[in-house]
Design a protein around this motif. Structure first.
Motif, PDB file in Angstrom:
ATOM      1  N   ARG A 138       0.794  -1.232   0.000  1.00  0.00           N
ATOM      2  CA  ARG A 138       0.000   0.000   0.000  1.00  0.00           C
ATOM      3  C   ARG A 138       0.824   1.278   0.000  1.00  0.00           C
ATOM      4  O   ARG A 138       0.346   2.318  -0.463  1.00  0.00           O
ATOM      5  CB  ARG A 138      -0.939   0.013   1.213  1.00  0.00           C
ATOM      6  CG  ARG A 138      -2.070  -0.980   1.160  1.00  0.00           C
ATOM      7  CD  ARG A 138      -3.055  -0.799   2.296  1.00  0.00           C
ATOM      8  NE  ARG A 138      -2.450  -1.117   3.602  1.00  0.00           N
ATOM      9  CZ  ARG A 138      -2.063  -0.209   4.472  1.00  0.00           C
ATOM     10  NH1 ARG A 138      -2.183   1.081   4.203  1.00  0.00           N
ATOM     11  NH2 ARG A 138      -1.529  -0.564   5.639  1.00  0.00           N
ATOM     12  N   ASN A 139       2.042   1.231   0.560  1.00  0.00           N
ATOM     13  CA  ASN A 139       2.810   2.453   0.766  1.00  0.00           C
ATOM     14  C   ASN A 139       4.019   2.525  -0.159  1.00  0.00           C
ATOM     15  O   ASN A 139       4.598   1.502  -0.520  1.00  0.00           O
ATOM     16  CB  ASN A 139       3.298   2.530   2.216  1.00  0.00           C
ATOM     17  CG  ASN A 139       2.157   2.631   3.207  1.00  0.00           C
ATOM     18  OD1 ASN A 139       1.512   3.664   3.327  1.00  0.00           O
ATOM     19  ND2 ASN A 139       1.900   1.547   3.925  1.00  0.00           N
ATOM     20  N   GLU A 140       4.402   3.741  -0.509  1.00  0.00           N
ATOM     21  CA  GLU A 140       5.584   3.930  -1.355  1.00  0.00           C
ATOM     22  C   GLU A 140       6.876   3.844  -0.559  1.00  0.00           C
ATOM     23  O   GLU A 140       7.934   3.594  -1.124  1.00  0.00           O
ATOM     24  CB  GLU A 140       5.486   5.275  -2.076  1.00  0.00           C
ATOM     25  CG  GLU A 140       4.342   5.309  -3.085  1.00  0.00           C
ATOM     26  CD  GLU A 140       4.113   6.689  -3.656  1.00  0.00           C
ATOM     27  OE1 GLU A 140       4.340   7.685  -2.924  1.00  0.00           O
ATOM     28  OE2 GLU A 140       3.721   6.790  -4.823  1.00  0.00           O
ATOM     29  N   ARG A 268       9.343   2.742  -5.307  1.00  0.00           N
ATOM     30  CA  ARG A 268       8.998   2.153  -4.015  1.00  0.00           C
ATOM     31  C   ARG A 268      10.278   1.998  -3.215  1.00  0.00           C
ATOM     32  O   ARG A 268      11.339   1.712  -3.777  1.00  0.00           O
ATOM     33  CB  ARG A 268       8.359   0.776  -4.187  1.00  0.00           C
ATOM     34  CG  ARG A 268       7.013   0.768  -4.897  1.00  0.00           C
ATOM     35  CD  ARG A 268       5.918   1.196  -3.929  1.00  0.00           C
ATOM     36  NE  ARG A 268       4.618   1.124  -4.533  1.00  0.00           N
ATOM     37  CZ  ARG A 268       3.573   0.480  -3.995  1.00  0.00           C
ATOM     38  NH1 ARG A 268       3.709  -0.162  -2.858  1.00  0.00           N
ATOM     39  NH2 ARG A 268       2.402   0.500  -4.596  1.00  0.00           N
ATOM     40  N   PRO A 299       2.037  11.039   6.171  1.00  0.00           N
ATOM     41  CA  PRO A 299       1.171  10.231   5.303  1.00  0.00           C
ATOM     42  C   PRO A 299       1.958   9.585   4.161  1.00  0.00           C
ATOM     43  O   PRO A 299       2.865  10.198   3.587  1.00  0.00           O
ATOM     44  CB  PRO A 299       0.162  11.257   4.765  1.00  0.00           C
ATOM     45  CG  PRO A 299       0.164  12.367   5.773  1.00  0.00           C
ATOM     46  CD  PRO A 299       1.571  12.435   6.287  1.00  0.00           C
ATOM     47  N   GLY A 300       1.621   8.351   3.843  1.00  0.00           N
ATOM     48  CA  GLY A 300       2.278   7.643   2.751  1.00  0.00           C
ATOM     49  C   GLY A 300       3.492   6.840   3.174  1.00  0.00           C
ATOM     50  O   GLY A 300       4.073   6.112   2.368  1.00  0.00           O
ATOM     51  N   ILE A 301       3.903   6.980   4.453  1.00  0.00           N
ATOM     52  CA  ILE A 301       5.045   6.227   4.970  1.00  0.00           C
ATOM     53  C   ILE A 301       4.542   5.233   6.008  1.00  0.00           C
ATOM     54  O   ILE A 301       3.846   5.611   6.946  1.00  0.00           O
ATOM     55  CB  ILE A 301       6.105   7.149   5.595  1.00  0.00           C
ATOM     56  CG1 ILE A 301       6.607   8.161   4.557  1.00  0.00           C
ATOM     57  CG2 ILE A 301       7.271   6.336   6.141  1.00  0.00           C
ATOM     58  CD1 ILE A 301       7.619   9.153   5.105  1.00  0.00           C
TER      59      ILE A 301
END
Length: 332
Positions: A138-140, A268, A299-301
């Protein structure tokens, strides 16, 4: 089939057992293991007694332990139905997942995702590994934090290989800081590759476990897979790549910032490390520690933490990690 066993916990073997029926008898020899070694492993881990007759297993023991054993054996059977092999590590993993699930519920443990690579399907062996695989999908950028043996790097490589094979990324870049773990190796002979390969060997090992050796060699030649020390990352922009930084606790603050800012379009990153095993010189602050303090909550981590209960190596490794942790806590 396995003969009935005595209750190893010395409990009341006459109490009403938990019963499991399996529809396909052909899978049961693989479920039980050679000489019933898998059933014996469940018995030892949970203090229950397991007996079999035909396609039926009866589990006797403490109510909670019997429910955990039931969930674990059902999960292992489902893996066999799906075409996966199981070994001792899978049995231990199924027990961990069953223990982490809601106690004694008929539905059993929540489904844990698996990752298909060139040679095998990688299945989570703990709830933490399942959450980690989900976060990597889900996360980069994901930080995998915890002690040795919890699968932080192995699972990240599995996800990266799967994305490369599915053409979701064009390149896989694996990196480590070239820091000696408490030893002075001195001068290493050979060209640059031969000098740094000893530091990067664990990354090669993970790749060879997931892809045929010839394919790994071919992709290394074409540049689709790159294994390089952290110093080689400076000045690059890594677009359309899955980048893994292993042993990140041994980065300096400057190295960590340099690495994280390499992330390019459709990129990624996975950063793995154990903050309790820093091999940097005295007085040098770990870049991983600083990154955790700086980036947690962005957010995103994603941040996934493992502890000694998630160790998937030899059972003694769990005890060793726990003993060292307790010693350090007592010293503080």
């Amino acid at each position: 089939m396995a003969p009935p066993r005595n209750d190893p916990a010395g409990g009341d073997a006459s109490r009403r057992p938990v019963v499991l029926d399996f529809p396909d008898n052909r899978l049961l020899p693989r479920l039980f293991g050679e000489h019933d070694v898998h059933l014996a492993r469940v018995e030892r881990a949970l203090g229950v007694s397991v007996s079999s007759r035909g396609n039926r297993i009866a589990i006797t023991g403490d109510v909670h332990a019997a429910a955990v054993a039931r969930h674990a054996l059902r999960d292992l059977y489902k893996r066999l139905e799906a075409g996966h092999d199981i070994g001792p590590g899978d049995v231990d993993g199924a027990i961990r997942l069953a223990e982490a699930a809601a106690g004694g519920e008929a539905e059993g443990p929540a489904p844990i995702p698996g990752i298909r690579t060139g040679r095998r399907t990688i299945l989570a062996r703990s709830a933490a590994q399942g959450a980690y695989l989900d976060a990597l999908g889900r996360n980069e950028l994901v930080f995998g934090l915890g002690p040795a043996g919890t699968g932080k790097t192995y699972m990240a490589v599995a996800v990266a290989v799967a994305m490369l094979l599915d053409r979701r990324v064009d390149r896989l870049v694996l990196s480590r800081p070239a820091v000696e773990a408490g030893e002075r190796l001195g001068f290493l002979p050979g060209d640059m590759k031969e000098k740094v390969d000893p530091y990067l060997r664990p990354l090669y090992d993970a790749l060879y476990d997931m892809m045929p050796q010839g394919e790994v060699a071919r992709r290394l030649e074409t540049g689709e897979i790159e294994i390089a020390p952290l110093a080689f990352m400076r000045g690059r922009t890594l677009a359309n790549s899955f980048v893994i930084l292993d042993e990140a606790q041994n980065t300096t603050a400057g190295q960590m910032k340099m690495f994280l800012t390499r992330l390019g379009e459709n990129g990624r990153m996975a950063v793995t490390g154990d903050p309790s095993q820093i091999d940097l010189p005295p007085g040098v602050r770990s870049g991983l520690t600083e990154a955790i303090e700086t980036l947690e909550g962005v957010p995103g981590i994603g941040f996934c933490r493992f502890d000694e209960n998630d160790v998937v190596r030899h059972p003694l490794v769990t005890k060793i990690v726990r003993a060292y942790r307790l010693r350090e806590e007592a010293g503080r």
